[in-house]
Design an enzyme around this catalytic site. Structure first.
Site, PDB file in Angstrom:
ATOM      1  N   TYR A   1       0.826  -1.201   0.000  1.00 42.95           N
ATOM      2  CA  TYR A   1       0.000   0.000   0.000  1.00 42.95           C
ATOM      3  C   TYR A   1       0.862   1.253   0.000  1.00 42.95           C
ATOM      4  CZ  TYR A   1      -3.180   3.676   1.431  1.00 42.95           C
ATOM      5  OH  TYR A   1      -3.879   4.851   1.479  1.00 42.95           O
TER       6      TYR A   1
ATOM      7  N   GLY B   1      -6.464   5.085  -0.503  1.00 47.65           N
ATOM      8  CA  GLY B   1      -7.832   5.129  -0.012  1.00 47.65           C
ATOM      9  C   GLY B   1      -8.671   4.024  -0.621  1.00 47.65           C
TER      10      GLY B   1
END
Length: 515
Positions: free
Chosen positions: A57, A64
């Site tokens: 990530y 998001g």
């Protein structure tokens, strides 16, 4: 430049004084060797993840609600640029330079912990911006306080890239690219994860908290001074502030406030004038008698807020973070609830302290309750209005402060396609607290202005040395009792003396340090 003129920024926590020095007084900063080493070590781990096939990530994925999208290596530099440009979406008035500088310093500190994975050269640009007094334009609206102060920090990150708009060292609004070039600051193109690391933190709300604590530490001393002046002006008693009475309810803030008032009222000629047995009053009004209880509770609330702020100053807030063992893990530490709550608590405190100050002012103006003072402290009542409308100004501010005391942190508006489904609104809590602190400054200034006039009208009896020193300070710029004058400039003169600490300094010159 000597070392004592520079704030060292490394993995260890910053102090409150460090934040105030850099934000308010323009003190330079210096990344420590330890910080550079920690950043270099964590950066190597991020680069390993960037080369790996497994998605990570913020390194090789979107953000998001788009975190499930894998980003090809050839597009990752664009990913970081796009993140910063798209998140620099603030709107509304420009926030104060001191807030932006505090935000920049606190983000630099998190980078310096080595838990974000940024390159040292990226952090160096932020260091250079602070030292060159180049301040990115950050706007009032845009942060929900989760994931941190995204939009405000993105405007800073935009400047690091050499884009956007800044205030230069002279305060002029100019393109960032031009100002960086003139200052010989080389912008950087964010590498993998760096865009996220530059914008994912609670630095704006924390900066506003630290600055508010600095203000309120001074203003609560000022509130004790104002209350003591009002007690004296209204022929009140200082017996209720006795240490043994206060000890029956052992709150530390209350003890400190009562000790201040005893010191400020010590050796008062006005007090002595009505200790001859002629006074038939049994008790003073609550706004006089309970001043240490309210100001003390306010102090204890500030102490709690300071504890929270000190923990935040020891924090490294990013998502994901690089841990000491090399793991890169997602987390929720960016949520602003701890900071948002205490920002809201302090707004409540401000409203209540101001409310009590306004009530004392009103008593001095009411002939039925002022114990011998002329109506509205007017020179020729009827022809003159005295301080009648000064109290209106106080009342208007207090009414506004009550609205500002409504907590922002109980609100939450989901965002990012419900991925960020609970937010702190901590930035909003900070913004309204700054307005509230300004309001309290003005309310206390009006009380001091009014109490000084009332004390003068108690002549020939002299005030205490502590309160008298404040009256003397005020009389350097504001004349004593007389016919009505243009009152607004006199109020503003008192506001300046409260805001810059002159009132506290004057009182302390006579009685010693106040608690």
């Amino acid at each position: 430049m000597r070392d004592n003129e520079v704030v060292a920024v490394g993995p260890e926590p910053l102090s409150f004084a460090d934040v105030v020095r850099v934000a308010r007084h323009g003190t330079a900063v210096r990344l420590t060797d330890e910080a550079v080493a920690e950043m270099a070590a964590s950066r190597s781990r991020v680069e390993e993840l960037a080369r790996a096939e497994t998605p990570a990530y913020g390194v090789s994925t979107g953000f998001g609600a788009l975190a499930t999208l894998h980003i090809a290596p050839s597009m990752r530099a664009r990913l970081q640029r796009s993140l910063i440009r798209s998140h620099a979406a603030g709107s509304g008035p420009e926030v104060e330079i001191e807030v932006t500088r505090a935000l920049m310093l606190l983000r630099l500190h998190t980078l310096a912990t080595g838990h974000t994975g940024v390159r040292p050269e990226t952090a160096r640009v932020l260091e250079a911006l602070l030292n060159a007094h180049i301040t990115p334009v950050v706007h009032e609206y845009g942060s929900l306080g989760c994931s941190g102060d995204l939009a405000p920090l993105a405007h800073v990150a935009l400047t690091i890239m050499g884009e956007g708009v800044v205030r230069d060292a002279e305060g002029r609004l100019r393109p960032a690219a031009d100002v960086l070039k003139e200052s010989r600051v080389e912008p950087v193109e964010p590498a993998a994860k760096e865009g996220l690391a530059l914008i994912n933190g609670t630095d704006g709300m924390l900066g506003m908290l630290v600055l508010a604590i600095d203000d309120l530490t001074r203003l609560l001393k000022t509130a004790d001074i104002a209350a003591a002046m009002s007690v004296e002006a209204l022929l009140g008693t200082d017996h209720v502030f006795a240490a043994d009475l206060q000890a029956l309810r052992p709150h530390p803030g209350q003890a400190a406030a009562a000790a201040n008032m005893r010191a400020l009222l010590h050796d008062s000629g006005i007090m002595a004038s009505h200790r001859d047995g002629s006074c038939t009053r049994v008790q003073d009004a609550y706004s006089l008698r309970c001043a240490p209880q309210v100001a003390g509770a306010a102090r204890d609330t500030v102490a709690h807020a300071s504890l929270v702020a000190s923990r935040e100053l020891a924090s490294a807030i990013d998502n994901p973070v690089v841990l000491a063992d090399g793991r890169v893990e997602s987390n929720g530490n960016f949520h602003g609830a701890p900071v948002g709550y205490v920002l809201d608590f302090l707004a409540i405190v401000v409203a209540d302290v101001a409310s009590m100050a306004e009530r004392r002012t009103d008593r001095m103006l009411d002939v039925a309750r002022s114990h011998g003072l002329p109506p509205f402290l007017a020179d020729d009542p009827g022809v003159d209005s005295g301080h009648m409308i000064a109290q209106y100004t106080q009342a208007a501010i207090v009414s506004e402060l009550k609205r500002l005391a409504a907590p922002a942190s109980v609100d939450s508006i989901p965002s990012s396609a419900m991925q960020e489904d609970h937010v702190s609104m901590g930035w909003s809590a900070g913004r309204k607290l700054r307005r509230a602190v300004d309001g309290l400054t003005r309310v206390l200034a009006v009380e001091i202005l009014t109490a000084a006039r009332a004390i003068d009208l108690r002549g020939p009896y002299d005030p205490a040395p502590g309160t008298g020193a404040v009256v003397a300070l005020l009389r350097e710029t504001v004349a004593g009792p007389g016919a009505d004058r243009f009152l607004a400039p006199e109020i503003e003169a008192a506001v300046r003396l409260v805001a810059d600490g002159s009132v506290v300094a004057a009182a302390e010159s006579a009685v010693g340090p106040l608690a």
